[in-house]
Scaffold this active site. Structure first.
Site, PDB file in Angstrom:
ATOM      1  N   THR B  19       0.807  -1.219   0.000  1.00 40.65           N
ATOM      2  CA  THR B  19       0.000   0.000   0.000  1.00 40.65           C
ATOM      3  C   THR B  19       0.845   1.278   0.000  1.00 40.65           C
ATOM      4  O   THR B  19       0.309   2.355  -0.205  1.00 40.65           O
ATOM      5  CB  THR B  19      -0.938   0.032   1.230  1.00 40.65           C
ATOM      6  OG1 THR B  19      -0.127  -0.111   2.400  1.00 40.65           O
ATOM      7  CG2 THR B  19      -1.959  -1.088   1.172  1.00 40.65           C
ATOM      8  N   GLY B  20       2.152   1.155   0.221  1.00 37.63           N
ATOM      9  CA  GLY B  20       3.010   2.347   0.213  1.00 37.63           C
ATOM     10  C   GLY B  20       3.134   2.916  -1.196  1.00 37.63           C
ATOM     11  O   GLY B  20       2.718   2.296  -2.182  1.00 37.63           O
ATOM     12  N   GLN B  22       5.824   3.390  -3.132  1.00 32.91           N
ATOM     13  CA  GLN B  22       6.647   2.582  -4.035  1.00 32.91           C
ATOM     14  C   GLN B  22       5.995   1.222  -4.294  1.00 32.91           C
ATOM     15  O   GLN B  22       6.003   0.721  -5.408  1.00 32.91           O
ATOM     16  CB  GLN B  22       8.059   2.390  -3.468  1.00 32.91           C
ATOM     17  CG  GLN B  22       8.862   3.678  -3.360  1.00 32.91           C
ATOM     18  CD  GLN B  22       9.064   4.355  -4.697  1.00 32.91           C
ATOM     19  OE1 GLN B  22       8.993   3.738  -5.760  1.00 32.91           O
ATOM     20  NE2 GLN B  22       9.323   5.656  -4.663  1.00 32.91           N
ATOM     21  N   THR B  99      15.046  -3.729  -0.190  1.00 26.57           N
ATOM     22  CA  THR B  99      15.473  -2.669   0.720  1.00 26.57           C
ATOM     23  C   THR B  99      16.990  -2.542   0.806  1.00 26.57           C
ATOM     24  O   THR B  99      17.692  -3.540   0.958  1.00 26.57           O
ATOM     25  CB  THR B  99      14.906  -2.963   2.130  1.00 26.57           C
ATOM     26  OG1 THR B  99      13.550  -3.345   1.990  1.00 26.57           O
ATOM     27  CG2 THR B  99      15.043  -1.760   3.033  1.00 26.57           C
ATOM     28  N   GLU B 100      17.472  -1.277   0.730  1.00 26.17           N
ATOM     29  CA  GLU B 100      18.884  -0.985   0.962  1.00 26.17           C
ATOM     30  C   GLU B 100      19.057  -0.568   2.419  1.00 26.17           C
ATOM     31  O   GLU B 100      18.120  -0.088   3.038  1.00 26.17           O
ATOM     32  CB  GLU B 100      19.336   0.154   0.022  1.00 26.17           C
ATOM     33  CG  GLU B 100      20.826   0.439   0.095  1.00 26.17           C
ATOM     34  CD  GLU B 100      21.297   1.485  -0.917  1.00 26.17           C
ATOM     35  OE1 GLU B 100      20.445   2.127  -1.553  1.00 26.17           O
ATOM     36  OE2 GLU B 100      22.513   1.640  -1.057  1.00 26.17           O
ATOM     37  N   GLU B 214      30.996  -5.876  -9.799  1.00 28.99           N
ATOM     38  CA  GLU B 214      31.654  -4.634  -9.392  1.00 28.99           C
ATOM     39  C   GLU B 214      32.698  -4.958  -8.344  1.00 28.99           C
ATOM     40  O   GLU B 214      32.737  -6.076  -7.820  1.00 28.99           O
ATOM     41  CB  GLU B 214      30.629  -3.600  -8.901  1.00 28.99           C
ATOM     42  CG  GLU B 214      29.791  -4.041  -7.717  1.00 28.99           C
ATOM     43  CD  GLU B 214      28.614  -3.094  -7.428  1.00 28.99           C
ATOM     44  OE1 GLU B 214      27.956  -2.654  -8.389  1.00 28.99           O
ATOM     45  OE2 GLU B 214      28.371  -2.819  -6.261  1.00 28.99           O
ATOM     46  N   HIS B 251      27.435   1.391  -3.089  1.00 28.15           N
ATOM     47  CA  HIS B 251      26.943   0.126  -2.528  1.00 28.15           C
ATOM     48  C   HIS B 251      27.763  -0.256  -1.299  1.00 28.15           C
ATOM     49  O   HIS B 251      28.985  -0.090  -1.295  1.00 28.15           O
ATOM     50  CB  HIS B 251      27.070  -1.001  -3.560  1.00 28.15           C
ATOM     51  CG  HIS B 251      25.994  -0.972  -4.614  1.00 28.15           C
ATOM     52  ND1 HIS B 251      26.166  -1.566  -5.840  1.00 28.15           N
ATOM     53  CD2 HIS B 251      24.758  -0.431  -4.621  1.00 28.15           C
ATOM     54  CE1 HIS B 251      25.065  -1.390  -6.559  1.00 28.15           C
ATOM     55  NE2 HIS B 251      24.200  -0.699  -5.846  1.00 28.15           N
TER      56      HIS B 251
END
Lengths: 375, 300
Positions: B19-20, B22, B99-100, B214, B251
């Site tokens: 529902t957020g 994003q 999620t970060e 990376e 990152h």
């Protein structure tokens, strides 16, 4: 972020019941002399959040207050790997019988905490490993809330530790518990010293706080050592942007860590030098305007490449931010765009209208043009 | 049985945090390509509908009502541990954690429970999974046909933005993708580059793999060990060659300390394993064409 040795010892190890030498935090040579007068033969240690401090001359043995004063005066002047010490730690000198190594970290391969112990200490664990003496023990903790003294003791067989085994196992379990509850990314005691009376004392401690968990560790966050930062880097940090100032002349604005690093790589590939790392990925993509301002405030920047590839980040929102900042700042440098992904059609229209030119189709071509313009 | 971490249209997807802002934005896009999103979770909106989908109080409540194969987490960092544990305890076998900045200690707890109950996690800090023409979960432009087209190239990436650019380049070169697996930018991940490479090697719809790595960590070196055993060609691009050592490049996992995690170390390991390592993203398509034709040339 790292804690200084003093804060790691007093804030992390001390409360866990792991012994540390009696010591004083001294911000000037006079305080160091007073501390040495009180403690007797001492060690004066520069408080900088960097390894190899001993090899760099950051640790001095002193026998008198006068020597402590002189050592502190010198250590407070030197820079260690970009860090200037704001204080020295003056500690009583302990009669060491034997040195060990103890640490808790995590294994990315096993996705589990890793407890490490070595029957040799005082040097880098990599050096111990290179000696090939089979004195290093590694224990993965597959149930992270269960690491007890019996588990620790099981690590310590065949190392010739005899009666010290229970004491070391006790230190390892306390250290492990601290690793979990203080949100450490790494805790390392090196050396862990056995004194003549067989007590164990942490002579040095490295503590790396997990950046992502700093919000719930206010007491550690309050004393965490800041990385050395330029004025622009400090401004970026205040804005919540990841900015690293570099020595080159090609300014970079891109979204996402991977794309930004790649933009830097391509600048080098074409013989240019990046002026910065700055990514506005994740939630930061709405800050494109203030991000651009940072890039342009670096006086070495002679051309700019704007490289957007929208996934989560919307390129139209980022383009709006860039245009708003460009109109406000009116920079006199050439700018080269490459824009793809989420919101691309709107972003390209906005850029064409403001800059009267099409973005480059390939990021490589945009970067090549920016490198040529900077020379 | 799902092919997770390869996403299929048949996978029944739950969205935690639906529902957020994003959650809503991306769920709409996931649905637009045909992703089989069957419901969402928000403890405060349980019992209502959102985007015409049922909203449950917990994953446990959702699982009681309908079968779930994969759950995708649009959840703030401090709540990821409990949301992921809810999904694992409910018996969901595939978790995608977008999620970060999830605390390491929280993920250690989550990974331990996932190990015991047999759940696989992609992420944290992943951009998600895309199977062009079928479905996508996460925050990738999986709905953008300029970026993703169905095809036979598997793509593994630590980065969402760079992975997007590389899929776009492939699509323009006429090389569609069988599956995109975003492994994530953190230093400890539920699915490593090597594990994603194994999945794409087993996937009968994948002919070749692009590995987008990376600097930092040892995932590319580990993947090289497996790549050496593969018959399918692998082409790699490793970002961060120009990065200064000792600095974290955006990152959490992108940091070089000493020699560990350097571009040179990864390139050497991959090349030794027979992987073609290119200097720019643009070179990837040409390298794939060359590698995919190699067996033909050999038999002539």
């Amino acid at each position: 972020m790292n804690l200084l040795e003093y804060h790691a010892k007093t804030g992390v190890l001390g409360p866990a019941g792991i012994k540390v030498p009696n010591g004083r935090w001294c911000e000037d040579p006079e305080a160091a002399a007073l501390a040495a007068a009180e403690l007797g033969p001492s060690v004066v240690k520069a408080q900088v959040p960097t390894g190899h401090r001993g090899k760099a001359g950051g640790v001095r043995m002193v026998d008198t207050p006068e020597q402590a004063h002189a050592a502190a005066r010198e250590l407070l002047r030197i820079t260690f790997a970009g860090h200037r010490a704001t204080a020295v730690l003056v500690e009583e000198r302990a009669p060491v019988a034997r040195e060990f190594y103890a640490a808790v970290l995590y294994s990315p391969r096993e996705r589990a905490p890793l407890v490490m112990f070595a029957a040799e200490g005082g040097m880098d664990i990599e050096e111990v490993a290179a000696r090939g003496t089979d004195t290093i023990r590694r224990q993965l903790v597959m149930s992270p809330d269960r690491f007890h003294t019996a588990d620790a003791a099981a690590m310590l067989d065949d190392l010739g530790l005899d009666h010290m085994k229970p004491r070391i196992a006790d230190v390892l379990t306390r250290l492990y518990r601290r690793y979990r509850e203080t949100d450490a990314e790494l805790i390392e005691i090196n050396p862990l010293a056995e004194l003549a009376d067989h007590t164990l004392v942490a002579l040095d401690c490295k503590f790396v706080l997990d950046d992502a968990a700093a919000f719930r560790q206010p007491s550690h966050l309050a004393v965490a050592a800041a990385d050395p930062a330029t004025e622009l880097e400090s401004r970026a940090a205040a804005l919540g942007l990841k900015y690293i100032e570099l020595n080159g002349s090609v300014g970079i604005l891109a979204n996402g860590a991977g794309l930004t690093m790649t933009t830097m790589d391509i600048v080098r590939h074409f013989g240019g030098h990046p002026a910065n790392f700055l990514e506005i990925g994740g939630d930061a993509y709405v800050k494109a305007g203030s991000a651009l301002e940072l890039v342009l405030d670096n006086p070495r920047v002679r051309s700019l490449v704007v490289n957007f590839c929208g996934a989560f980040a919307r390129t139209d929102v980022m383009a709006c931010g860039v245009i708003e900042a460009w109109q406000r700042l009116k920079p006199a440098i050439p700018v080269f765009f490459s824009v793809h992904g989420t919101g691309e059609e709107e972003a390209v229209e906005l850029i064409k209208r403001e800059f009267a030119k099409d973005p480059f189709d390939l990021m490589e071509d945009a970067v090549r043009a920016a490198v040529a313009a900077a020379q | 049985m799902t092919a997770f971490p390869i996403l299929r249209r048949t996978d029944r997807v739950l969205v935690q945090g639906i529902t957020g802002a994003q959650g809503t934005f991306w769920t709409e896009r996931m649905l637009s390509v045909g992703t089989n999103v069957v419901g969402g979770v928000n403890p405060k909106r349980a019992g209502r509908k959102h985007l015409d989908l049922p909203v449950f109080a917990s994953v446990r409540a959702a699982v009681a009502a309908m079968p779930i194969d994969i759950t995708v987490l649009f959840v703030p960092p401090a709540y990821v541990r409990d949301a992921a544990l809810d999904a694992i305890e409910a018996g969901v076998r595939g978790l995608v954690v977008l999620t970060e900045h999830v605390p390491i200690q929280d993920m250690l707890t989550v990974f331990a429970r996932a190990r015991v109950l047999g759940a696989r996690i992609v992420g944290p800090n992943t951009a998600g999974l895309v199977t062009p023409g079928e479905a996508f979960v996460g925050i990738m432009p999986g709905h953008n046909k300029n970026v993703f087209r169905p095809g036979r190239i598997g793509v593994i990436s630590r980065s969402g933005s760079l992975g997007t650019l590389i899929c776009l380049n492939l699509t323009r070169a006429g090389l569609g993708q069988s599956s995109f697996v975003g492994v994530g930018g953190d230093g400890m991940l539920g699915t490593t580059t090597e594990e994603a490479l194994r999945a794409l090697d087993r996937d009968p719809r994948t002919d070749a793999v692009v590995l987008v790595g990376e600097i930092g960590g040892a995932m590319e070196e580990d993947a090289a060990g497996y790549a050496a055993t593969m018959a399918k060609p692998v082409v790699a691009f490793i970002a961060g060659r120009a990065a200064p050592p000792g600095r974290r490049m955006g990152h959490a996992g992108a940091i070089v300390t000493g020699n560990a995690g350097s571009h040179a170390s990864k390139r050497e390991a991959l090349e030794r394993a027979g992987v073609t390592v290119v200097d720019t993203p643009h070179d990837i398509a040409a390298a794939l064409f060359a590698r995919l034709r190699l067996p033909v040339q050999d038999t002539v």
